[in-house]
Design a protein around this motif. Structure first.
Motif, PDB file in Angstrom:
ATOM      1  N   ILE A  95       1.307  -7.968  -3.969  1.00  0.00           N
ATOM      2  CA  ILE A  95       2.241  -7.792  -4.795  1.00  0.00           C
ATOM      3  C   ILE A  95       3.644  -8.491  -4.212  1.00  0.00           C
ATOM      4  CG2 ILE A  95       3.516  -5.961  -6.110  1.00  0.00           C
ATOM      5  CD1 ILE A  95       1.111  -4.181  -5.704  1.00  0.00           C
ATOM      6  N   PRO A  96       4.058  -9.534  -4.844  1.00  0.00           N
ATOM      7  CA  PRO A  96       5.018 -10.240  -4.350  1.00  0.00           C
ATOM      8  C   PRO A  96       6.372  -9.454  -3.865  1.00  0.00           C
ATOM      9  CG  PRO A  96       4.775 -11.022  -6.543  1.00  0.00           C
ATOM     10  CD  PRO A  96       3.545 -10.014  -6.059  1.00  0.00           C
ATOM     11  N   THR A  97       6.790  -8.498  -4.659  1.00  0.00           N
ATOM     12  CA  THR A  97       7.800  -7.587  -4.991  1.00  0.00           C
ATOM     13  C   THR A  97       7.871  -6.602  -3.514  1.00  0.00           C
ATOM     14  OG1 THR A  97       7.155  -6.130  -6.496  1.00  0.00           O
ATOM     15  CG2 THR A  97       8.715  -8.025  -7.086  1.00  0.00           C
ATOM     16  N   ALA A 100       5.035  -6.245   3.441  1.00  0.00           N
ATOM     17  CA  ALA A 100       3.744  -6.316   3.837  1.00  0.00           C
ATOM     18  C   ALA A 100       2.977  -4.805   4.116  1.00  0.00           C
ATOM     19  CB  ALA A 100       3.703  -7.044   5.373  1.00  0.00           C
ATOM     20  N   GLN A 101       4.059  -3.920   4.681  1.00  0.00           N
ATOM     21  CA  GLN A 101       3.691  -2.284   4.788  1.00  0.00           C
ATOM     22  C   GLN A 101       3.541  -1.852   3.467  1.00  0.00           C
ATOM     23  OE1 GLN A 101       6.564  -0.313   7.170  1.00  0.00           O
ATOM     24  NE2 GLN A 101       5.143   1.490   7.518  1.00  0.00           N
ATOM     25  N   GLU A 102       4.380  -1.939   2.687  1.00  0.00           N
ATOM     26  CA  GLU A 102       4.285  -1.510   1.343  1.00  0.00           C
ATOM     27  C   GLU A 102       2.874  -1.926   0.501  1.00  0.00           C
ATOM     28  OE1 GLU A 102       8.858  -0.815   0.110  1.00  0.00           O
ATOM     29  OE2 GLU A 102       7.926  -2.535  -0.389  1.00  0.00           O
ATOM     30  N   ASN A 103       2.452  -3.190   0.618  1.00  0.00           N
ATOM     31  CA  ASN A 103       1.182  -3.775  -0.176  1.00  0.00           C
ATOM     32  C   ASN A 103       0.168  -2.904   0.698  1.00  0.00           C
ATOM     33  OD1 ASN A 103       1.018  -6.113  -1.765  1.00  0.00           O
ATOM     34  ND2 ASN A 103       2.800  -6.465  -0.589  1.00  0.00           N
ATOM     35  N   PRO A 139       5.696 -11.106   1.054  1.00  0.00           N
ATOM     36  CA  PRO A 139       4.481 -12.066   1.030  1.00  0.00           C
ATOM     37  C   PRO A 139       4.968 -13.607   1.324  1.00  0.00           C
ATOM     38  CG  PRO A 139       4.042 -10.556  -0.488  1.00  0.00           C
ATOM     39  CD  PRO A 139       5.275 -10.419  -0.249  1.00  0.00           C
ATOM     40  N   SER A 140       6.267 -13.849   0.609  1.00  0.00           N
ATOM     41  CA  SER A 140       6.680 -15.205   0.524  1.00  0.00           C
ATOM     42  C   SER A 140       7.315 -15.452   1.748  1.00  0.00           C
ATOM     43  CB  SER A 140       7.924 -15.181  -0.635  1.00  0.00           C
ATOM     44  OG  SER A 140       8.874 -14.397  -0.208  1.00  0.00           O
TER      45      SER A 140
END
Length: 230
Positions: A95-97, A100-103, A139-140
């Protein structure tokens, strides 16, 4: 253990019926590593979707530990996926918004894990794939290899029994591909996972002890001596 019996999957395209899988019988023991290969459109990704409970067969059964994923309710199937099955995709599906930890934390939300524990588990999972210093990166802000490592951490944070990977190195250069495969194989051994992977890369397929080749919806199984990476 997986036991697939007579698994058939048909798709309708206009007036045409396409047989993606034709009466597939397959047993995958706990802790197995199986690679699935075949031509484009041959049914390999469809088979992985059946194993992962992402789709249901038109006929036949897909049993995981004696539970038929093809016939249970959608709510129970969702629970089985959340608890037992981790999935990695070629396109990472982050999810781009989110960081990394939240993904990684998103895999724990359906299990009702409390926020503080989610954060701790996600940080630990990211550290285990070499990204302990990238927790707050989007991610970006990560390379392709790093994004795939986040996806691997997300798949493993819930301690699944099964790890499925659909072309996990398809978007990576050769050097990064080898790093990701070494990581996946190490995690497979460390955690005793049942590991099933789709790949078009023959150099990767040669590294697995079992190879399933699918052509026109039919499967051929080969036992092979795993070849180490070059």
């Amino acid at each position: 253990m997986y036991k697939l019996t007579g698994v058939t999957k048909n798709y309708t395209r206009g007036k045409e019926t396409v047989e993606a899988l034709r009466g597939v019988d397959l047993t995958i023991e706990d802790g197995d590593q199986l690679v699935i290969q075949g031509p484009t459109g041959g049914g390999k990704s469809t088979l992985l979707q059946m194993i992962g409970g992402l789709d249901r067969p038109s006929a036949g059964s897909v049993e995981l530990d004696g539970v038929d994923l093809a016939s249970i309710s959608e709510a129970r199937l969702t629970r089985v996926r959340a608890e037992k099955i981790g999935i990695i995709f070629q396109s990472f599906n982050l999810i781009p918004t989110l960081t990394a930890q939240e993904n990684v934390e998103t895999a724990l939300v359906p299990l009702g894990v409390k926020p503080a524990e989610r954060r701790a588990k996600a940080a630990e999972a990211l550290d285990s794939v070499g990204l302990g210093d990238r927790l707050s990166h989007a991610p970006s802000e990560l390379s392709g290899g790093q994004q795939q490592r986040v996806a691997i951490a997300r798949a493993l944070v819930k301690n699944p029994k099964v790890l499925l990977a659909d072309e996990p190195t398809g978007n990576l250069d050769e050097g990064t591909r080898d790093d990701i495969m070494a990581l996946l194989e190490g995690l497979w051994r460390e955690h005793g996972l049942t590991f099933v992977m789709v790949t078009h890369d023959s150099s990767i397929a040669r590294r697995a002890p079992r190879l399933a080749t699918i052509r026109k919806g039919r499967i051929t199984l080969t036992e092979q001596q795993p070849q180490p990476a070059l």
